[in-house]
Design a protein around this motif. Structure first.
Motif, mmCIF file in Angstrom:
data_model
loop_
_atom_site.group_PDB
_atom_site.id
_atom_site.type_symbol
_atom_site.label_atom_id
_atom_site.label_comp_id
_atom_site.label_asym_id
_atom_site.label_seq_id
_atom_site.Cartn_x
_atom_site.Cartn_y
_atom_site.Cartn_z
ATOM 1 N N LEU A 79 -12.304 -62.011 -26.541
ATOM 2 C CA LEU A 79 -12.674 -63.292 -27.138
ATOM 3 C C LEU A 79 -13.846 -63.851 -26.339
ATOM 4 C CD1 LEU A 79 -12.043 -65.729 -29.049
ATOM 5 C CD2 LEU A 79 -10.535 -66.582 -27.218
ATOM 6 N N LEU A 80 -14.971 -64.026 -27.011
ATOM 7 C CA LEU A 80 -16.193 -64.501 -26.348
ATOM 8 C C LEU A 80 -16.378 -65.971 -26.676
ATOM 9 C CD1 LEU A 80 -18.517 -61.482 -27.216
ATOM 10 C CD2 LEU A 80 -16.906 -61.720 -25.299
ATOM 11 N N LEU A 81 -16.203 -66.821 -25.659
ATOM 12 C CA LEU A 81 -16.254 -68.265 -25.850
ATOM 13 C C LEU A 81 -17.648 -68.755 -25.487
ATOM 14 C CD1 LEU A 81 -12.992 -68.222 -24.012
ATOM 15 C CD2 LEU A 81 -13.070 -69.470 -26.176
ATOM 16 N N ARG A 82 -18.509 -68.882 -26.483
ATOM 17 C CA ARG A 82 -19.892 -69.304 -26.248
ATOM 18 C C ARG A 82 -19.945 -70.826 -26.224
ATOM 19 N NH1 ARG A 82 -22.631 -64.754 -30.241
ATOM 20 N NH2 ARG A 82 -22.394 -63.003 -28.759
ATOM 21 N N ALA A 83 -19.678 -71.359 -25.052
ATOM 22 C CA ALA A 83 -19.609 -72.803 -24.897
ATOM 23 C C ALA A 83 -21.000 -73.419 -24.900
ATOM 24 C CB ALA A 83 -18.888 -73.147 -23.600
ATOM 25 N N GLY A 84 -21.067 -74.653 -25.373
ATOM 26 C CA GLY A 84 -22.284 -75.438 -25.235
ATOM 27 C C GLY A 84 -22.206 -76.228 -23.941
ATOM 28 N N TYR B 231 -17.331 -66.947 -30.628
ATOM 29 C CA TYR B 231 -17.211 -68.276 -31.203
ATOM 30 C C TYR B 231 -18.082 -69.244 -30.412
ATOM 31 C CZ TYR B 231 -13.074 -66.863 -33.897
ATOM 32 O OH TYR B 231 -12.208 -66.253 -34.776
ATOM 33 N N ASP B 232 -18.889 -70.043 -31.127
ATOM 34 C CA ASP B 232 -19.607 -71.147 -30.484
ATOM 35 C C ASP B 232 -18.610 -72.295 -30.334
ATOM 36 O OD1 ASP B 232 -21.863 -69.653 -30.509
ATOM 37 O OD2 ASP B 232 -22.922 -70.806 -32.035
ATOM 38 N N VAL B 233 -18.306 -72.651 -29.091
ATOM 39 C CA VAL B 233 -17.266 -73.642 -28.828
ATOM 40 C C VAL B 233 -17.921 -74.892 -28.264
ATOM 41 C CG1 VAL B 233 -15.017 -74.032 -27.793
ATOM 42 C CG2 VAL B 233 -15.747 -71.709 -28.292
ATOM 43 N N VAL B 234 -18.222 -75.817 -29.165
ATOM 44 C CA VAL B 234 -18.870 -77.075 -28.807
ATOM 45 C C VAL B 234 -18.655 -78.021 -29.979
ATOM 46 C CG1 VAL B 234 -21.138 -76.450 -29.746
ATOM 47 C CG2 VAL B 234 -21.019 -78.045 -27.820
ATOM 48 N N HIS C 165 -28.731 -78.730 -29.013
ATOM 49 C CA HIS C 165 -27.909 -79.750 -29.666
ATOM 50 C C HIS C 165 -27.786 -79.564 -31.180
ATOM 51 C CE1 HIS C 165 -27.305 -82.162 -26.095
ATOM 52 N NE2 HIS C 165 -28.600 -82.193 -25.852
ATOM 53 N N GLY C 166 -28.082 -78.344 -31.675
ATOM 54 C CA GLY C 166 -28.062 -78.159 -33.126
ATOM 55 C C GLY C 166 -27.243 -76.991 -33.625
ATOM 56 N N SER C 167 -26.253 -76.556 -32.863
ATOM 57 C CA SER C 167 -25.471 -75.383 -33.249
ATOM 58 C C SER C 167 -24.519 -75.676 -34.408
ATOM 59 C CB SER C 167 -24.659 -74.891 -32.046
ATOM 60 O OG SER C 167 -23.790 -73.842 -32.416
ATOM 61 N N ASP C 168 -24.412 -74.714 -35.334
ATOM 62 C CA ASP C 168 -23.415 -74.776 -36.398
ATOM 63 C C ASP C 168 -22.105 -74.220 -35.842
ATOM 64 O OD1 ASP C 168 -21.777 -74.446 -38.577
ATOM 65 O OD2 ASP C 168 -23.176 -73.224 -39.742
ATOM 66 N N VAL C 169 -21.092 -75.051 -35.735
ATOM 67 C CA VAL C 169 -19.830 -74.627 -35.117
ATOM 68 C C VAL C 169 -18.709 -74.488 -36.149
ATOM 69 C CG1 VAL C 169 -20.392 -75.560 -32.861
ATOM 70 C CG2 VAL C 169 -19.290 -77.040 -34.545
ATOM 71 N N SER C 170 -19.089 -74.199 -37.392
ATOM 72 C CA SER C 170 -18.092 -74.107 -38.465
ATOM 73 C C SER C 170 -17.008 -73.085 -38.171
ATOM 74 C CB SER C 170 -18.785 -73.739 -39.784
ATOM 75 O OG SER C 170 -19.726 -74.714 -40.157
ATOM 76 N N LYS C 171 -17.389 -71.967 -37.552
ATOM 77 C CA LYS C 171 -16.415 -70.897 -37.294
ATOM 78 C C LYS C 171 -15.298 -71.389 -36.379
ATOM 79 C CE LYS C 171 -16.070 -66.095 -35.687
ATOM 80 N NZ LYS C 171 -16.800 -64.951 -35.061
#
Length: 327
Positions: A145-150, A209-212, A270-276
């Motif tokens: 699980l790759l947690l791509r944090a902002g 997952y982009d987690v922000v 500051h513009g990531s789509d975090v829908s997933k």
């Protein structure tokens, strides 16, 4: 759940550890012993950079591991390979910095990535995080699980961003407030990151997952005004246009944490789509709650936040601020 924390004593690792303990999970913390681990965990000691430093992990089985390492990808490679046959899932706390610049507003997990190698030992931050991802994937495949944090903030922060603003505003007086006031911000409270990480591991999620938070979780005005309220300060926020700040040689992000003027870098941060992640249950508490709780934590430790030695100290020098404000 039996959880292994590689780290677990500071900021993200500590938040994950405490959240797991609150759920009644059995938690093992593997760390160097520099800082005290939370009460209630099993402690293993070792230095991941030293020869034989993983010896304490040679035995044992866990349902999941969370790894917050941000240095050499080869360290993640060695840890993941050692644990692959004895751990169910590997949660690697990565970063949205792994996306190739410039990541446009609205970008998501499908965006192009920087180059990386799991065998690298001394590379810049973005390449380190991407190499760590590749190491986790190599050892665990779809169990990684790759947690791509902002931008991560909240209690235990040892980078200095929100603590600097709180400290500056608590001192009162005229404060250089970088405009525009309604500039949207995107970040995540470390406790929300921790909660979602544990939820995702328990649910068996894998992949990136982009987690922000959603873009516009708050604004510069909302953030700084919340700092004024919780500190009870007489600070006067003097909103200043980006052009005046640039003309004074003041750097976004480093001199004025959180703040980046509109443009490519702003869109990327500051513009990531975090829908997933939202569809997978991510929930973010109000920004005002994060500010209030961070201030309460700061006061509980004497008002001075810890500082990671491998990160630069952030914040604007008072003399430079006064010069811009005409004081």
């Amino acid at each position: 759940m039996r959880l292994l924390l590689l780290g677990g004593t500071e900021f993200v690792g500590r938040a994950v550890t405490e959240a797991a303990l609150e759920r009644g999970w059995e938690v093992t913390v593997f760390h160097r012993g520099t800082h005290a681990a939370p009460e209630g965990v099993r402690v293993l000691h070792g230095d991941r950079l030293a020869e034989g430093g993983l010896a304490a992990l040679a035995e044992g089985e866990w349902d999941a591991v969370v790894d917050t390492w941000s240095g050499s990808p080869a360290v993640v490679r060695d840890s993941a390979r050692l644990l692959a046959g004895r751990v169910g899932r590997y949660g690697y706390v990565s970063s949205r910095s792994v996306y190739a610049f410039p990541a446009p507003a609205g970008a998501n997990e499908e965006g192009p990535l920087v180059e990386g190698s799991m065998d690298a030992t001394d590379v810049p931050y973005a390449e380190s995080k991407r190499g760590g991802e590749l190491a986790a994937l190599d050892a665990f495949g779809d169990r990684a699980l790759l947690l791509r944090a902002g931008l991560i903030v909240g209690p235990y922060e040892n980078i200095g961003r929100l603590p600097w603003w709180l400290g500056r505003i608590a001192r009162g007086g005229p404060v250089l407030a970088p405009g525009p006031r309604d500039l949207p911000l995107q970040f995540i409270d470390v406790r929300d990151l921790a909660a979602w990480t544990l939820d995702a591991l328990a649910a068996g999620l894998g992949g990136a997952y982009d987690v922000v938070s959603v873009p516009g979780h708050t604004t510069m005005g909302g953030l700084l005004e919340a700092c004024v309220r919780v500190t009870g300060s007489d600070a006067e926020l003097r909103w200043t246009e980006p052009e005046a700040i640039a003309a004074a040689g003041i750097e976004p992000w480093g001199d004025l944490p959180f703040w980046i003027p509109p443009g490519e870098l702003y869109d990327a941060m500051h513009g990531s789509d975090v829908s997933k992640a939202l569809d997978a249950g991510l929930r973010c508490r109000p920004a005002a709650e994060t500010v209030a709780d961070t201030w309460a934590w700061l006061r509980s430790i004497g008002g001075r936040a810890p500082q990671r030695p491998d990160r630069p100290v952030v914040g604007l020098d008072p003399e430079r601020e006064a010069k811009v404000l005409g004081g």
